[in-house]
Design an enzyme around this catalytic site. Structure first.
Site, mmCIF file in Angstrom:
data_model
loop_
_atom_site.group_PDB
_atom_site.id
_atom_site.type_symbol
_atom_site.label_atom_id
_atom_site.label_comp_id
_atom_site.label_asym_id
_atom_site.label_seq_id
_atom_site.Cartn_x
_atom_site.Cartn_y
_atom_site.Cartn_z
ATOM 1 N N HIS A 3 0.801 -1.222 0.000
ATOM 2 C CA HIS A 3 0.000 0.000 0.000
ATOM 3 C C HIS A 3 0.839 1.280 0.000
ATOM 4 O O HIS A 3 0.307 2.351 -0.287
ATOM 5 C CB HIS A 3 -0.931 0.016 1.220
ATOM 6 C CG HIS A 3 -2.018 -1.019 1.152
ATOM 7 N ND1 HIS A 3 -3.328 -0.705 0.879
ATOM 8 C CD2 HIS A 3 -1.987 -2.372 1.315
ATOM 9 C CE1 HIS A 3 -4.067 -1.817 0.886
ATOM 10 N NE2 HIS A 3 -3.269 -2.836 1.154
ATOM 11 N N ASP B 1 3.735 9.552 -1.241
ATOM 12 C CA ASP B 1 2.520 8.858 -0.796
ATOM 13 C C ASP B 1 2.217 7.727 -1.761
ATOM 14 O O ASP B 1 2.266 7.921 -2.980
ATOM 15 C CB ASP B 1 1.331 9.838 -0.768
ATOM 16 C CG ASP B 1 0.349 9.529 0.347
ATOM 17 O OD1 ASP B 1 0.293 8.370 0.782
ATOM 18 O OD2 ASP B 1 -0.359 10.445 0.777
#
Length: 469
Positions: free
Chosen positions: A162, A375
């Site tokens: 992730h 991110d």
């Protein structure tokens, strides 16, 4: 508890422990997108979820909620400190986020990581039916795929990462770099947020392990003279859009949005940042840019307010405590210099909020600022877009987020470039409604078509292709 055909393995169980109306402890399903994406499939496939219940030294028997079997993994307080707060969040997290903060390398942390990963793998191997599927999630459990394969060579194994995966020059710092690569290659499919992340991983495999790599396929040794194929590629994650669309349409949520604007003095423009309080999120960069715009008279506190939601995060890790002090000092300085009796430059909120309140904030905001320094994806950007059925609002988006690959109609920024960030904020503040509408319609089409259900379906299709039944 019976074995399951489909087993999810994640650091946390998809439930939170809460106090019931009579003081008794109850479990409530977490609101995360991963739970929403997998819940229907897990119910139909008799699924199980292996994870930590979130509290040290808590020993629980397996239990069932909403048709899903939950298999708790116990962690001691020392393991939470060394495996989770230590190796996962003070070694891997900063290393994989471009060393924005310096990673700490401690052998005892690594040893705890191996022990805990083995515990998760053993729980998954015991829970999965013959020829079933195990889907492992995220950086806390990078060794689990290989460990499950050793225990259960009959099962299909997927892994989804992730967070970002670093370039080889950074990854090579990790003392246990080869062990982690072999751990991940235990999976049949290794999924990443961005094509760039998959490329970095494949480069590390080629350079470190010398395995043959063709396109996205890796030939992994599986025995004397034998190999099997593992595939590594991008599967950009998304959100469950339906709850955001539904909440945004509710009259009481819309009324709350108007109330928020009123409470801020009805400024012409509201800027919004929503983040965990994390050094990867670029909160300080956006506050600095906004403060300089006010100081230069390009923006005025009566006209433009910044609302910054910074939910608490990893407060026992030193880097996060220092970050909180820095952010709060910067906010107080700007507010002290620029506030009037009726208007505040920055409304800083160091707390989490329920989804209804977040949707009201999204509806109240004219400009969404996502200025992450690095991110994996950034789902806040997608949440904001999902709520904007009025096709209004502007997304200012860091090019260092996974979302930037998909959300091309956003105003893209390099958050390290403060002057460029200031110009992007000004562009967003002054963007005409027609241009907002053109961009937002395209953004919404992308987010609504590529929701979290589409993401999970594409990953599971890839698993079937690599390891057909």
């Amino acid at each position: 508890m019976a074995v399951a055909d489909f087993v999810v393995v994640a650091n946390r169980l998809p439930v939170d422990r809460i106090e019931g109306p009579n003081g008794e402890e109850e479990w409530r399903t977490s609101p995360g997108g991963l739970v929403a994406a997998l819940e229907p499939m897990m119910r139909s496939a008799h699924g199980a979820w292996v994870g930590w219940p979130g509290q040290a030294d808590l020993e629980l028997e397996p239990f069932e909620i909403g048709g899903i079997d939950l298999i708790p993994v116990t962690l001691s307080a020392q393991e939470v400190a060394e495996y989770y707060e230590g190796f996962a969040n003070d070694t891997i997290w900063p290393l994989y986020h471009d060393v924005i903060a310096p990673p700490q390398y401690h052998r005892e942390w690594w040893e705890a990581y191996v022990v805990v990963n083995r515990r998760f793998a053993e729980a998954a191997a015991s829970a999965v039916a013959k020829d079933g599927t195990v889907w492992v999630h995220d950086y806390q459990l990078q060794l689990v795929p290989q460990m499950v394969r050793e225990l259960r060579p009959d099962v299909t194994i997927g892994y989804f990462h992730h967070i970002p995966f670093p370039a080889h020059g950074l990854y090579a710092q990790l003392p246990w770099r080869d062990q982690v690569l072999r751990g991940l290659l235990g999976a049949d499919v290794i999924g990443f947020q961005r094509a760039q992340d998959a490329t970095y991983f494949l480069t590390a495999v080629r350079r470190r392990l010398r395995y043959e790599v063709k396109g996205s396929a890796v030939s992994v040794p599986s025995g004397p003279g034998e190999t099997r194929t593992a595939v590594a590629r991008a599967f950009p994650i998304s959100i469950d859009t339906a709850p955001y669309i539904e909440l945004a349409a509710r009259p009481e949520v819309q009324a709350r949005a108007a109330e928020i604007r009123e409470s801020l003095g009805n400024p012409a423009r509201i800027l919004l940042g929503v983040d965990r309080l994390d050094y990867t999120k670029g909160i300080g960069h956006r506050i600095k840019a906004y403060g300089e715009l006010l100081a230069a008279g390009r923006l005025h506190v009566e006209d433009v307010t910044l609302v910054q939601v910074a939910s608490p995060s990893r407060e026992r890790v030193d880097a996060y405590a220092h970050l909180r002090d820095e952010i709060e000092l910067a906010v107080s300085r700007i507010n002290g210099d620029t506030d009037t009796v009726g208007h505040t430059a920055i409304r800083y909120l160091h707390q989490g909020y329920p989804r209804e309140e977040m949707v009201a904030l999204y509806l109240a905001a004219d400009v969404m600022l996502v200025t992450a320094l690095r991110d994996g994806m950034n789902l806040v950007a997608k949440e904001y877009i999902a709520t904007r059925a009025d096709n209004r609002g502007v997304l200012v988006l860091s090019e260092f987020t996974g979302a930037a690959d998909e959300l091309r109609q956003a105003v893209r920024v390099n958050p390290h470039d403060i002057e460029g960030l200031k110009d992007a904020i000004m562009e967003a503040v002054h963007m005409p409604p027609r241009e907002q509408g053109r961009r937002m319609r395209a953004l919404r089409k992308r987010v609504l078509e590529n929701d979290v259900d589409a993401w999970s379906s594409s990953f599971l299709r890839a698993l079937d292709e690599v390891h057909p039944r």
